[in-house]
Design a protein around this motif. Structure first.
Motif, PDB file in Angstrom:
ATOM      1  N   UNK A   1       0.829  -1.205   0.000  1.00  0.00           N
ATOM      2  CA  UNK A   1       0.000   0.000   0.000  1.00  0.00           C
ATOM      3  C   UNK A   1       0.863   1.254   0.000  1.00  0.00           C
ATOM      4  N   UNK A   2       1.922   1.223   0.726  1.00  0.00           N
ATOM      5  CA  UNK A   2       2.818   2.363   0.720  1.00  0.00           C
ATOM      6  C   UNK A   2       3.544   2.512  -0.601  1.00  0.00           C
ATOM      7  N   UNK A   3       3.897   1.379  -1.200  1.00  0.00           N
ATOM      8  CA  UNK A   3       4.626   1.395  -2.469  1.00  0.00           C
ATOM      9  C   UNK A   3       3.768   1.938  -3.605  1.00  0.00           C
ATOM     10  N   UNK A   4       2.458   1.638  -3.521  1.00  0.00           N
ATOM     11  CA  UNK A   4       1.546   2.095  -4.570  1.00  0.00           C
ATOM     12  C   UNK A   4       0.916   3.440  -4.252  1.00  0.00           C
ATOM     13  N   UNK A   5       1.286   4.054  -3.167  1.00  0.00           N
ATOM     14  CA  UNK A   5       0.653   5.299  -2.748  1.00  0.00           C
ATOM     15  C   UNK A   5       1.025   6.442  -3.678  1.00  0.00           C
ATOM     16  N   UNK A   6       0.241   7.520  -3.562  1.00  0.00           N
ATOM     17  CA  UNK A   6       0.439   8.665  -4.451  1.00  0.00           C
ATOM     18  C   UNK A   6       1.826   9.263  -4.306  1.00  0.00           C
ATOM     19  N   UNK A   7       2.340   9.268  -3.071  1.00  0.00           N
ATOM     20  CA  UNK A   7       3.646   9.865  -2.864  1.00  0.00           C
ATOM     21  C   UNK A   7       4.760   9.099  -3.545  1.00  0.00           C
TER      22      UNK A   7
ATOM     23  N   UNK B   1       4.246   7.060  -6.413  1.00  0.00           N
ATOM     24  CA  UNK B   1       4.041   7.051  -7.863  1.00  0.00           C
ATOM     25  C   UNK B   1       3.067   8.166  -8.262  1.00  0.00           C
ATOM     26  N   UNK B   2       3.467   9.407  -8.125  1.00  0.00           N
ATOM     27  CA  UNK B   2       2.568  10.510  -8.494  1.00  0.00           C
ATOM     28  C   UNK B   2       2.441  10.644 -10.013  1.00  0.00           C
ATOM     29  N   UNK B   3       1.333  11.223 -10.449  1.00  0.00           N
ATOM     30  CA  UNK B   3       1.174  11.578 -11.861  1.00  0.00           C
ATOM     31  C   UNK B   3       1.853  12.928 -12.054  1.00  0.00           C
ATOM     32  N   UNK B   4       2.970  12.917 -12.754  1.00  0.00           N
ATOM     33  CA  UNK B   4       3.763  14.135 -12.908  1.00  0.00           C
ATOM     34  C   UNK B   4       3.458  14.889 -14.200  1.00  0.00           C
TER      35      UNK B   4
ATOM     36  N   UNK C   1      -6.817  20.600 -17.759  1.00  0.00           N
ATOM     37  CA  UNK C   1      -5.993  20.358 -16.572  1.00  0.00           C
ATOM     38  C   UNK C   1      -6.759  20.650 -15.286  1.00  0.00           C
ATOM     39  N   UNK C   2      -7.496  21.742 -15.271  1.00  0.00           N
ATOM     40  CA  UNK C   2      -8.280  22.094 -14.079  1.00  0.00           C
ATOM     41  C   UNK C   2      -9.355  21.042 -13.813  1.00  0.00           C
ATOM     42  N   UNK C   3      -9.958  20.511 -14.878  1.00  0.00           N
ATOM     43  CA  UNK C   3     -11.030  19.531 -14.715  1.00  0.00           C
ATOM     44  C   UNK C   3     -10.533  18.212 -14.132  1.00  0.00           C
ATOM     45  N   UNK C   4      -9.316  17.804 -14.485  1.00  0.00           N
ATOM     46  CA  UNK C   4      -8.837  16.481 -14.065  1.00  0.00           C
ATOM     47  C   UNK C   4      -7.919  16.519 -12.851  1.00  0.00           C
ATOM     48  N   UNK C   5      -7.403  17.678 -12.498  1.00  0.00           N
ATOM     49  CA  UNK C   5      -6.427  17.756 -11.410  1.00  0.00           C
ATOM     50  C   UNK C   5      -6.909  17.119 -10.109  1.00  0.00           C
ATOM     51  N   UNK C   6      -8.150  17.352  -9.672  1.00  0.00           N
ATOM     52  CA  UNK C   6      -8.589  16.728  -8.410  1.00  0.00           C
ATOM     53  C   UNK C   6      -8.618  15.201  -8.460  1.00  0.00           C
ATOM     54  N   UNK C   7      -8.631  14.622  -9.646  1.00  0.00           N
ATOM     55  CA  UNK C   7      -8.729  13.172  -9.783  1.00  0.00           C
ATOM     56  C   UNK C   7      -7.369  12.490  -9.853  1.00  0.00           C
ATOM     57  N   UNK C   8      -6.295  13.270  -9.790  1.00  0.00           N
ATOM     58  CA  UNK C   8      -4.951  12.711  -9.921  1.00  0.00           C
ATOM     59  C   UNK C   8      -4.210  12.634  -8.594  1.00  0.00           C
ATOM     60  N   UNK C   9      -4.873  12.984  -7.507  1.00  0.00           N
ATOM     61  CA  UNK C   9      -4.184  13.094  -6.227  1.00  0.00           C
ATOM     62  C   UNK C   9      -3.796  11.750  -5.621  1.00  0.00           C
ATOM     63  N   UNK C  10      -4.448  10.666  -6.047  1.00  0.00           N
ATOM     64  CA  UNK C  10      -4.176   9.356  -5.445  1.00  0.00           C
ATOM     65  C   UNK C  10      -3.023   8.613  -6.101  1.00  0.00           C
TER      66      UNK C  10
ATOM     67  N   UNK D   1       3.219   4.603 -18.569  1.00  0.00           N
ATOM     68  CA  UNK D   1       4.202   4.337 -17.522  1.00  0.00           C
ATOM     69  C   UNK D   1       5.411   5.259 -17.667  1.00  0.00           C
ATOM     70  N   UNK D   2       5.930   5.789 -16.543  1.00  0.00           N
ATOM     71  CA  UNK D   2       5.507   5.484 -15.169  1.00  0.00           C
ATOM     72  C   UNK D   2       4.705   6.596 -14.494  1.00  0.00           C
ATOM     73  N   UNK D   3       4.510   7.748 -15.155  1.00  0.00           N
ATOM     74  CA  UNK D   3       3.955   8.882 -14.412  1.00  0.00           C
ATOM     75  C   UNK D   3       3.175   9.865 -15.290  1.00  0.00           C
ATOM     76  N   UNK D   4       2.615   9.382 -16.402  1.00  0.00           N
ATOM     77  CA  UNK D   4       1.965  10.287 -17.348  1.00  0.00           C
ATOM     78  C   UNK D   4       0.535   9.838 -17.635  1.00  0.00           C
ATOM     79  N   UNK D   5      -0.359  10.806 -17.713  1.00  0.00           N
ATOM     80  CA  UNK D   5      -1.738  10.558 -18.134  1.00  0.00           C
ATOM     81  C   UNK D   5      -1.921  11.217 -19.500  1.00  0.00           C
ATOM     82  N   UNK D   6      -2.419  10.449 -20.463  1.00  0.00           N
ATOM     83  CA  UNK D   6      -2.585  10.928 -21.834  1.00  0.00           C
ATOM     84  C   UNK D   6      -4.074  11.086 -22.126  1.00  0.00           C
ATOM     85  N   UNK D   7      -4.471  12.280 -22.550  1.00  0.00           N
ATOM     86  CA  UNK D   7      -5.871  12.573 -22.865  1.00  0.00           C
ATOM     87  C   UNK D   7      -5.957  13.028 -24.322  1.00  0.00           C
TER      88      UNK D   7
END
Length: 250
Positions: free
Chosen positions: A28-34, A36-39, A56-65, A94-100
Motif C-alpha cells: 500500500x505504501x509502495x503504490x501510494x500517491x507519494x 508514484x505521483x502523476x507528474x 488540466x483544471x477539470x482532471x487535477x482533483x482526480x490525480x491526487x491518489x 508508464x511510469x507517471x503520465x496521463x494521456x488525454x
C-alpha cells in the motif's frame, strides 16, 4: 489429522497472517500517491474551443491518489463534461503520465434556442458568450431535427442558384415551414407540398427580382394557385392569390 498436527497447521496459518500484514502495508505504501505521483499530463486536442488549462483544471482533483489509483472513467467523464468536447480517450503511460485525447464539436447550425448542431448531427450546448454568430438558425419541435436539416439543405440547394441565400428554417408544431433569408426576408411555405410550392415561387422569382430593386419582406406560398409577396414599399402583391390561404396550411 491428529491434535498435534492441527496445532502445527494453526500455528503456520497464524504465522502467515502475521507476515502478510506488513507485506500488505508495504504494498500500500509502495503504490501510494507519494511513491508514484502523476507528474505529466499530455493532451492531444485541436484547441479551437477547449484549452489545455481547462482540461488540466477539470482532471487535477482526480490525480491526487497517484498513478495506479487514477480512475480513467472518472477522468473521461470530467473532460467530457466540458463545453465543446465531443469525444474523449484517456490512458496511462508508464511510469507517471496521463494521456488525454479529445475531439471537439464542429458547430454547423443553431437549433431551437441556444443549442448547437454539430457537423455529425449531434446536439450540444455551450455558454452564451461562446455561441457562434454566423450559423444557420434551425428550429422545430422535439425530435424534428433530422427533418428540419433535410428541408433546410434542399431549400439551400434550390434557392442559392436563384440568388436567395437561406439563413435558417423553422418548423412549427403544426408542421408548417418558414424559410429565413440572409437579407431579412421570410418565406412562409406551409405544411403541404412544401417542395412544390417553393419550386413554383423560385420559377417566377427572376422575373419578380427584375422588377424590384429591393428584396421582398415577406412571401406567403400557402395558396392553392399562387402566392403573395410584400415589398418594402407596400406595393400590390406580384401574384394575386385567393383572399385566404388554402385550408390546412397555416
Amino acid at each position: 489429522m491428529t491434535r498435534a498436527g492441527a496445532i502445527r497447521l494453526s500455528g503456520w496459518l497464524l504465522a502467515l497472517a502475521v507476515l502478510a500484514v506488513p507485506v500488505v502495508a508495504v504494498l500500500r505504501g509502495w503504490l501510494a500517491a507519494g511513491q508514484w505521483p502523476v507528474k505529466y499530463l499530455t493532451i492531444d486536442a485541436p484547441y479551437t474551443h477547449v484549452s489545455a488549462a481547462e482540461v488540466a483544471v477539470a482532471v487535477q482533483p482526480l490525480l491526487q491518489k497517484g498513478f495506479f489509483a487514477v480512475d480513467l472513467q472518472r477522468v473521461r467523464a470530467a473532460v467530457a463534461a466540458l463545453p465543446w468536447v465531443a469525444a474523449v480517450e484517456v490512458r496511462k503511460r508508464w511510469p507517471n503520465t496521463l494521456v488525454i485525447s479529445l475531439r471537439e464539436h464542429q458547430p454547423w447550425a443553431r437549433w431551437t434556442g441556444n443549442r448547437l448542431v454539430g457537423a455529425d448531427g449531434d446536439v450540444f450546448s455551450v455558454p452564451a458568450a461562446q455561441m457562434p454568430a454566423a450559423l444557420p438558425r434551425l428550429s422545430g419541435p422535439p425530435g424534428a431535427l433530422p427533418e428540419v436539416i433535410a428541408f433546410y439543405r434542399s431549400a439551400v440547394a434550390a434557392c442559392t442558384p436563384r440568388g436567395l441565400h437561406v439563413a435558417g428554417a423553422q418548423l412549427t408544431a403544426r408542421g408548417s415551414y418558414t424559410l429565413d433569408l440572409s437579407a431579412g426576408a421570410h418565406i412562409v411555405i406551409g405544411r403541404d407540398q412544401s417542395q412544390q410550392r417553393l419550386a413554383r415561387f423560385l420559377a417566377v422569382w427572376p422575373q419578380l427580382a427584375a422588377r424590384h430593386s429591393e428584396m421582398f419582406v415577406y412571401a406567403d406560398l400557402r395558396y392553392a394557385n399562387g402566392f403573395a409577396v410584400r415589398w418594402p414599399d407596400a406595393q400590390v402583391p406580384a401574384v394575386t392569390p385567393p383572399s385566404t390561404p388554402s385550408a390546412g396550411n397555416t
